[in-house]
Design an enzyme around this catalytic site. Structure first.
Site, PDB file in Angstrom:
ATOM      1  N   ASP A  30       9.604  11.210   7.357  1.00  0.00           N
ATOM      2  CA  ASP A  30       9.772  10.088   8.270  1.00  0.00           C
ATOM      3  C   ASP A  30      11.234   9.677   8.398  1.00  0.00           C
ATOM      4  O   ASP A  30      11.678   9.263   9.480  1.00  0.00           O
ATOM      5  CB  ASP A  30       8.898   8.903   7.856  1.00  0.00           C
ATOM      6  N   HIS A  86       3.291  18.536   3.078  1.00  0.00           N
ATOM      7  CA  HIS A  86       1.892  18.299   3.434  1.00  0.00           C
ATOM      8  C   HIS A  86       1.761  17.800   4.867  1.00  0.00           C
ATOM      9  O   HIS A  86       0.852  18.207   5.600  1.00  0.00           O
ATOM     10  CB  HIS A  86       1.249  17.297   2.473  1.00  0.00           C
ATOM     11  N   ASP A 142      -4.139   7.499   4.085  1.00  0.00           N
ATOM     12  CA  ASP A 142      -5.356   7.064   3.394  1.00  0.00           C
ATOM     13  C   ASP A 142      -5.209   5.710   2.706  1.00  0.00           C
ATOM     14  O   ASP A 142      -6.173   5.203   2.130  1.00  0.00           O
ATOM     15  CB  ASP A 142      -5.803   8.112   2.366  1.00  0.00           C
ATOM     16  N   ASP A 143      -4.032   5.096   2.756  1.00  0.00           N
ATOM     17  CA  ASP A 143      -3.839   3.799   2.116  1.00  0.00           C
ATOM     18  C   ASP A 143      -3.552   2.713   3.143  1.00  0.00           C
ATOM     19  O   ASP A 143      -2.758   1.801   2.909  1.00  0.00           O
ATOM     20  CB  ASP A 143      -2.732   3.848   1.072  1.00  0.00           C
TER      21      ASP A 143
END
Length: 318
Positions: free
Chosen positions: A165, A51, A75-76
């Site tokens: 990451d 994604h 989004d967190d």
């Protein structure tokens, strides 16, 4: 741009409801935001890694093909009040090693992160202090668009199980490049559940971290006049390493025995001095925890000047 790979209709409705707020023409000061729902390839081994590739590739090669830098927020995340100001104040380091030198060398900074992995409530105190670090901290970051377009996206680990990451942090990918981080984080991770997260891990790792919130958002830090020499040029490799070397030379050296045995620990600590502790790779977990506790009493490398700021460097106690 908002990117999601969600297939749950209820959650998609909630996302669309938020995005639609930014599409009202009457809200002149808001950015126009559009939602893109990305579709995964079949038999994808790591949907999160896939994604990120879909989102960044779509952002840089389709939506904004002329962009020279970009910012990624998950989004967190909760944001510090000056997070965007922090990014833009340091963005020139992505393009020139020393932004104030016309003949500057090739930049060694490849990302500007809003997150400090060591930004604890008891140890992060200076909202003006910024560091160079190895690795890729993430959790809200800015990077050069061309590095991702031309170098990283073409070799993204789409068909591997490794996280995106972690792949960026490997020596072969990073190639000795560094990231910029603040002493006090400008983001805070509040998500307690996920593929790589659970409530116990979140409480153990994140609840002790500090988030910078200025009580007067109109009074922003002028990083271009801070420091000696002033400006963000002090974060160039040569100047930064010279300052760090001098600070270590002028600091009081301590050994593990001074920290791990309370009868030898300094009390009271001289708050006007800096201290250096060499931590061995063989240090036990128990002793490492003692270092963390002592970090609240000893200045371990924070040479910034707080100048008696009363405009709030309070942490978010969440």
């Amino acid at each position: 741009m908002v990117s999601t790979d969600c297939e749950d209709e209820t959650i998609l409705e909630e996302i669309n409801a938020v995005v639609s707020i930014f599409q009202y023409k009457s809200y002149k000061r808001l950015f126009y935001v559009k939602l893109y729902n990305q579709k995964h390839i079949k038999n994808c081994k790591n949907k999160i890694t896939h994604h990120y590739h879909l989102a960044i590739d779509y952002l840089l090669n389709i939506v904004f093909p002329k962009a020279i830098y970009f910012i990624v927020f998950e989004d967190d995340l909760r944001f510090g009040s000056d997070v965007l100001h922090y990014f833009y104040a340091h963005k020139d380091l992505l393009f020139k090693e020393n932004p104030e030198n016309d003949n500057s060398a090739k930049p060694t900074v490849w990302s500007i992160s809003a997150w400090n992995d060591h930004g604890y409530l008891h140890s992060s105190e200076n909202p003006k202090q910024v560091y160079r670090v190895d690795g890729f901290p993430g959790l809200g970051w800015m990077a050069r668009a061309d590095i991702f377009r031309n170098e990283l996206l073409p070799k993204w680990p789409l068909h591997k199980e490794s996280d995106w990451d972690m792949w960026l942090r490997t020596d072969s990918t990073r190639e000795s490049r560094v990231s910029i981080i603040p002493d006090i984080s400008r983001t805070f991770h509040f998500g307690e559940t996920g593929v790589n997260m659970n409530p116990n891990w979140h409480d153990a790792y994140y609840l002790r971290k500090k988030l910078y919130n200025h009580n007067n958002p109109k009074k922003l830090i002028d990083w271009h006049s801070e420091g000696n020499p002033p400006g963000i040029s002090r974060l160039s490799k040569q100047i930064y390493e010279e300052e760090l070397t001098n600070q270590i030379k002028n600091s009081l050296k301590m050994v593990e025995y001074d920290i791990c045995h309370e009868e030898n620990f300094m009390n009271p600590v001289d708050s006007t001095r800096s201290y250096v502790i060499k931590v061995s790779e063989q240090t036990s977990k128990k002793d490492a925890l003692k270092y963390l506790k002592s970090d609240g009493q000893i200045d371990l490398g924070n040479d910034g000047d707080d100048e008696g700021d009363d405009d709030d460097d309070d942490g978010d106690d969440d």
